[in-house]
Each structure stands twice: as structure tokens, then as C-alpha cells.
Design a protein around this motif. Structure first.
Motif, PDB file in Angstrom:
ATOM      1  N   LEU A 104       0.528  -1.430  -0.197  1.00  0.00           N
ATOM      2  CA  LEU A 104      -0.234   0.052  -0.127  1.00  0.00           C
ATOM      3  C   LEU A 104       0.853   1.227  -0.104  1.00  0.00           C
ATOM      4  N   HIS A 105       0.982   2.065  -1.329  1.00  0.00           N
ATOM      5  CA  HIS A 105       1.388   3.435  -1.339  1.00  0.00           C
ATOM      6  C   HIS A 105       1.361   3.964  -0.193  1.00  0.00           C
ATOM      7  N   GLY A 106       2.322   5.120   0.080  1.00  0.00           N
ATOM      8  CA  GLY A 106       2.014   6.262   1.470  1.00  0.00           C
ATOM      9  C   GLY A 106       2.498   7.068   0.234  1.00  0.00           C
ATOM     10  N   TYR A 107       1.695   8.393   0.929  1.00  0.00           N
ATOM     11  CA  TYR A 107       1.787   9.852   0.824  1.00  0.00           C
ATOM     12  C   TYR A 107       1.568  10.624   1.388  1.00  0.00           C
ATOM     13  N   VAL A 108       2.382  11.883   1.205  1.00  0.00           N
ATOM     14  CA  VAL A 108       2.274  13.144   1.824  1.00  0.00           C
ATOM     15  C   VAL A 108       1.434  13.968   0.700  1.00  0.00           C
ATOM     16  N   VAL A 109       0.269  14.427   1.899  1.00  0.00           N
ATOM     17  CA  VAL A 109      -0.637  14.911   0.824  1.00  0.00           C
ATOM     18  C   VAL A 109      -0.933  16.304   1.378  1.00  0.00           C
ATOM     19  N   GLU A 110      -0.001  17.466   0.675  1.00  0.00           N
ATOM     20  CA  GLU A 110      -0.877  18.616   0.506  1.00  0.00           C
ATOM     21  C   GLU A 110      -0.898  19.741  -0.604  1.00  0.00           C
ATOM     22  N   PRO A 111      -2.181  19.767  -0.768  1.00  0.00           N
ATOM     23  CA  PRO A 111      -3.494  20.210  -1.616  1.00  0.00           C
ATOM     24  C   PRO A 111      -2.271  21.341  -1.830  1.00  0.00           C
ATOM     25  N   PRO A 112      -2.193  22.482  -3.108  1.00  0.00           N
ATOM     26  CA  PRO A 112      -3.212  21.258  -3.913  1.00  0.00           C
ATOM     27  C   PRO A 112      -1.798  20.254  -5.201  1.00  0.00           C
ATOM     28  N   ASP A 113      -0.891  20.517  -4.565  1.00  0.00           N
ATOM     29  CA  ASP A 113       0.693  19.955  -5.097  1.00  0.00           C
ATOM     30  C   ASP A 113      -0.122  18.036  -5.276  1.00  0.00           C
ATOM     31  N   PRO A 114       0.430  17.374  -6.313  1.00  0.00           N
ATOM     32  CA  PRO A 114       0.023  16.396  -6.348  1.00  0.00           C
ATOM     33  C   PRO A 114       0.137  15.704  -4.854  1.00  0.00           C
ATOM     34  N   PRO A 115      -0.285  13.936  -4.863  1.00  0.00           N
ATOM     35  CA  PRO A 115       0.313  13.734  -3.388  1.00  0.00           C
ATOM     36  C   PRO A 115       1.755  13.150  -3.929  1.00  0.00           C
ATOM     37  N   GLN A 116       2.446  13.034  -3.008  1.00  0.00           N
ATOM     38  CA  GLN A 116       4.183  13.083  -3.086  1.00  0.00           C
ATOM     39  C   GLN A 116       4.203  10.942  -2.052  1.00  0.00           C
ATOM     40  N   ASP A 117       5.182  10.134  -3.681  1.00  0.00           N
ATOM     41  CA  ASP A 117       4.945   8.841  -2.780  1.00  0.00           C
ATOM     42  C   ASP A 117       5.858   9.268  -1.828  1.00  0.00           C
ATOM     43  N   VAL A 118       6.183   8.527  -0.613  1.00  0.00           N
ATOM     44  CA  VAL A 118       7.178   8.202   0.393  1.00  0.00           C
ATOM     45  C   VAL A 118       7.167   7.334   1.122  1.00  0.00           C
ATOM     46  N   SER A 119       6.653   6.183   0.454  1.00  0.00           N
ATOM     47  CA  SER A 119       6.316   4.634   0.632  1.00  0.00           C
ATOM     48  C   SER A 119       7.638   4.386   1.131  1.00  0.00           C
ATOM     49  N   GLU A 120       8.999   4.418   0.085  1.00  0.00           N
ATOM     50  CA  GLU A 120      10.326   4.079   0.552  1.00  0.00           C
ATOM     51  C   GLU A 120      11.503   5.233   0.674  1.00  0.00           C
ATOM     52  N   ALA A 121      10.806   5.933   0.967  1.00  0.00           N
ATOM     53  CA  ALA A 121      11.669   7.163   1.537  1.00  0.00           C
ATOM     54  C   ALA A 121      12.189   7.488   2.869  1.00  0.00           C
ATOM     55  N   VAL A 122      12.221   6.223   3.684  1.00  0.00           N
ATOM     56  CA  VAL A 122      13.110   6.463   5.339  1.00  0.00           C
ATOM     57  C   VAL A 122      13.181   5.143   5.571  1.00  0.00           C
ATOM     58  N   SER A 123      14.779   4.925   6.170  1.00  0.00           N
ATOM     59  CA  SER A 123      14.597   3.911   6.467  1.00  0.00           C
ATOM     60  C   SER A 123      13.781   3.697   8.164  1.00  0.00           C
TER      61      SER A 123
END
Length: 411
Positions: A264-283
Motif C-alpha cells: 500500500l503506497h504511502g503519501y504526503v498530501v499537501e494540496p494543491p500539489d499532487p500526492p508525493q509517494d514516500v513509501s520507501e523514503a525513510v529507513s
């Protein structure tokens, strides 16, 4: 299932996403700080109505509950996807809304991997209390007895106080030195067993047992005490004491940033920007026993039924587990009035009481709870960290309470 970071994991893991543009990297770094500081602290989105349902749909579902989940996804700044699993006396109902991956019509599924954030603290509670059952360790054992290498000012803290967050340990994840490393390199691989070094020069925040304060440091110390008591690595204790007895086949504690597929992909959601995928952003190494566990809705359901219910622990140890500190809220707060037990929380809603845990990290917010007899359970997983938006968090807590009320119906 193949686990990330193993020698055979490469074929089972999605390739690392392309390096985002500068603005995206800033958002990822900001989210990376949130992943570990929360407790101290791209394409078009598929419409919820179009994407809800799918292979996990089950008979007898409550359409009002389906609307609650769809409204959460459709709210301003809402998560791209959500899945709730409601189990009542052997009957399982699965509710989904939105998408498992932005830009696709793939719905969230029970076997999608996800970061369960601070629900990992319930897993460390399960390890510790299982060892209490085996008399390998005692709830009144102290840091001084088990971990004398830690600061002498911490030596009076007991395992019980670590498990119910009355220890007074300063939170390593709020340390500026720790946060600077995350800001510079979100995928930095920490030595998880040295995380408390970031606050080793600090005194306790208050006398042990005198008040409640949620701290990520507590569960790092719990895992270290478990290792000292047994001579085994914490990951092995998890497998032997929790995963195997409860039949968890898709749950792991990785050190790196990759997730097993499907996820399940996880996102940063900050409208009006599109969702940013952070699923694999952090150790995950920077959270470890406090928040690094990866699981699935199916496994999370099995875990909370066993841990909140009678399957895993003896009646004697469960009585200790369920000595609650009034007002001790999980992070984020769960539905209703919260109270803190040993690695578990009591949620007293308008419809009755359930026991469980919540969690939030970059890209994910989690709620898992069950009735004390373990016969009924609910998990709610959403694919963004909603805690930065008070209105959205209130909506999520209201949705969780609606599912709890459905869970307790006829009781």
C-alpha cells in the motif's frame, strides 16, 4: 514472502523511485522528519467511488461504513487510499476506498504490505510480556539491572514504566542531532541498538511512575531489555514469541527503506500539489522496535486479536497488561477516551470498550483494536499521515469510532 534487505529480496521489491525534483525532495525530507518525530511531536487520484470494492469485497457489508471510509478519502487533503477490516465472531468484512497506488485503479487489499508505525510498540509489548510469562524477565526489573551501560540517572526505571510510558525517558526521536541526520539523508541506516545514545546526556524528564508521557525511547529500551534477558536478537524474539504463535506470515522488521510487494503506497498530501509517494523514503532502522514493523491488514488483524485477546498471554500477565493509566493517549489518539496499559491502550467509545494501538508515520496512519475476548477486531489503515491536519484527524477518529460501534453491535 521475501523480506526486504535479504540476499534474495531483490526480485520481490519494487525498484527505488526516481530521484524527485528539488521541491519533492524537500517534501520527502519534511515527511522523513515526521516519521520519527511524530510521537514527540504521481498521477491523478482515482475517485473513491470508482476505486472502492475489488477482490476483497465481502458479503453483508454495511454501506454506511463504506460511505464513512469513502468520505474520509474524499475529504480535502484526505489520504489517497484506505482499508478497514472488521471481524465479528469469525465473519470478516473488508472495506476499501481510493487506490493503493496513485495513478492506478488498484484498490487496497488485505495482503498489501504497509508501515504500521507505532503499532510496532504493541509488538514489543507482546515480546516483553511473553518473556514475563516465561519468567525470563520481570515487570519490576530495572534498567540498572538489565542495561547498566545506560545513564545512571535512568537506572531506577522499570520495564513496567517503559511499557506504559511513565518512565520519563527523553525521546531520542526529538533529539536535534537525530533529526539533522534524517534531514540530510532520510534513508540513513542507523545502528538501531544505539538510538538511545542520542539522549544519553539527558536526565529523566520526571520521576519514574509520576506521570504519563509517550516516548519512542521507551520501546527501544524494552527491546534492549528483552535481548539482554534472553541473549537473542529482538528480531528473532519477534518471530518466535509473536509471529509464529499468531501465524503472522507477512510481518517483518526491516532495517532498510524498501517494502515487500505488493504494498500500500504511502503519501504526503499537501494540496494543491499532487500526492508525493514516500513509501520507501525513510529507513526503518531509525524507528526499530518503536515503529519499524512492516505488516499487512490481514496479519495486523491476527495480531491484535491475539494480543488484546487471551491467545498470546496468560491470565496473570494479561491482568498486569490491562492495568490502565487514565488519560494516557496513544499517538495519535484513538477513538473515545484513551487510557494506557502495558503496550496496549483502552479506547472507551460511546458504544463500548476495545483494546489496541494506533500509529502514524510518513505516508501511513494506523488503528488496530479488538474486544478483550479476542473474538471481534477492527483495523483501519490509511495511506497518509493525517495527524498534521486537526480536522482530518478528527474525521479519522470519528470513522474509527463508527467501525468500533459496528464491531460491538449486538453486545
Amino acid at each position: 514472502m521475501q523480506h526486504p534487505e535479504s540476499s534474495v529480496a531483490a526480485p520481490a521489491v519494487v525498484a527505488a523511485p526516481a530521484r524527485p525534483p528539488a521541491r519533492g525532495r524537500t517534501r520527502v525530507r519534511r515527511a522523513a522528519v515526521a516519521v520519527v518525530a511524530a510521537a514527540a511531536l504521481a498521477g491523478a487520484l482515482v475517485p473513491a467511488a470508482a476505486a472502492s470494492g475489488g477482490p476483497d469485497r465481502s458479503p453483508g457489508r454495511d454501506q454506511a461504513l463504506q460511505r464513512v471510509l469513502a468520505d474520509l478519502v474524499g475529504a480535502p487533503g484526505g489520504p489517497p487510499g484506505a482499508i478497514a477490516v472488521l471481524t465479528r465472531d469469525g465473519e470478516r468484512q473488508v472495506y476499501t476506498a481510493g487506490t493503493a497506488e496513485v495513478g492506478t485503479r488498484r484498490v487496497p487489499r488485505q495482503d498489501d504490505h504497509m508501515r504500521i508505525a507505532s503499532v510496532a510498540k504493541a509488538f514489543s509489548g507482546a515480546v516483553a510480556l511473553s518473556l514475563v510469562d516465561r519468567r525470563a524477565i520481570g515487570l519490576d526489573d530495572t534498567i540498572g539491572q538489565r542495561l547498566p551501560q545506560l545513564p545512571s540517572g535512568w537506572h531506577g526505571v522499570t520495564l513496567r514504566q517503559l511499557l506504559n510510558h511513565t518512565s520519563g525517558l527523553p525521546d531520542y526521536s526529538a533529539s536535534e542531532a537525530f533529526l539533522e541526520i534524517i534531514r540530510a539523508d532520510p534513508r540513513h541506516r542507523f545502528d538501531s541498538r544505539r538510538l538511545l545514545d542520542f539522549v544519553a546526556d539527558q536526565d529523566l524528564l520526571f520521576p519514574p511512575g509520576s506521570r504519563y508521557a509517550y516516548s519512542n525511547s521507551d520501546n527501544i529500551a524494552v527491546a534492549l531489555m528483552a535481548e539482554q534477558a534472553t541473549g537473542q536478537r529482538y528480531e528473532q524474539l519477534l518471530r518466535e514469541l509473536v509471529h509464529q504463535p499468531l501465524g503472522l506470515r507477512s510481518t517483518s522488521l526491516p532495517q532498510g527503506y524498501r517494502l515487500p510487494v505488493p504494498f500500500l503506497h504511502g503519501y504526503v498530501v499537501e494540496p494543491p500539489d499532487p500526492p508525493q509517494d514516500v513509501s520507501e523514503a525513510v529507513s526503518a532502522s531509525g524507528a526499530w522496535a518503536s515503529g519499524g514493523v512492516v505488516s499487512t491488514p490481514r496479519d495486523l488483524t491476527a495480531f491484535i486479536r491475539g494480543y488484546a485477546g487471551p491467545e498470546l498471554l496468560s491470565p496473570r500477565t494479561r491482568r498486569q497488561q490491562q492495568r490502565f493509566v487514565p488519560g494516557g493517549a496513544s499517538e495519535p489518539a484513538g477513538p473515545g477516551a484513551n487510557a494506557a496499559g502495558l503496550g496496549i491502550f483502552r479506547y472507551t467509545t460511546r458504544c463500548g470498550v476495545v483494546l489496541g494501538h494506533t500509529g502514524n508515520t510518513a505516508g501511513y496512519t494506523q488503528f488496530a483494536a479488538a474486544t478483550p475476548d479476542g473474538r471481534r477486531s477492527v483495523t483501519v489503515s490509511v495511506s497518509s499521515q493525517v495527524t498534521g491536519d486537526p480536522a482530518l484527524l478528527a474525521r479519522l477518529r470519528a470513522a474509527e469510532e463508527r467501525f468500533v460501534c459496528a464491531l460491538l453491535r449486538d453486545r
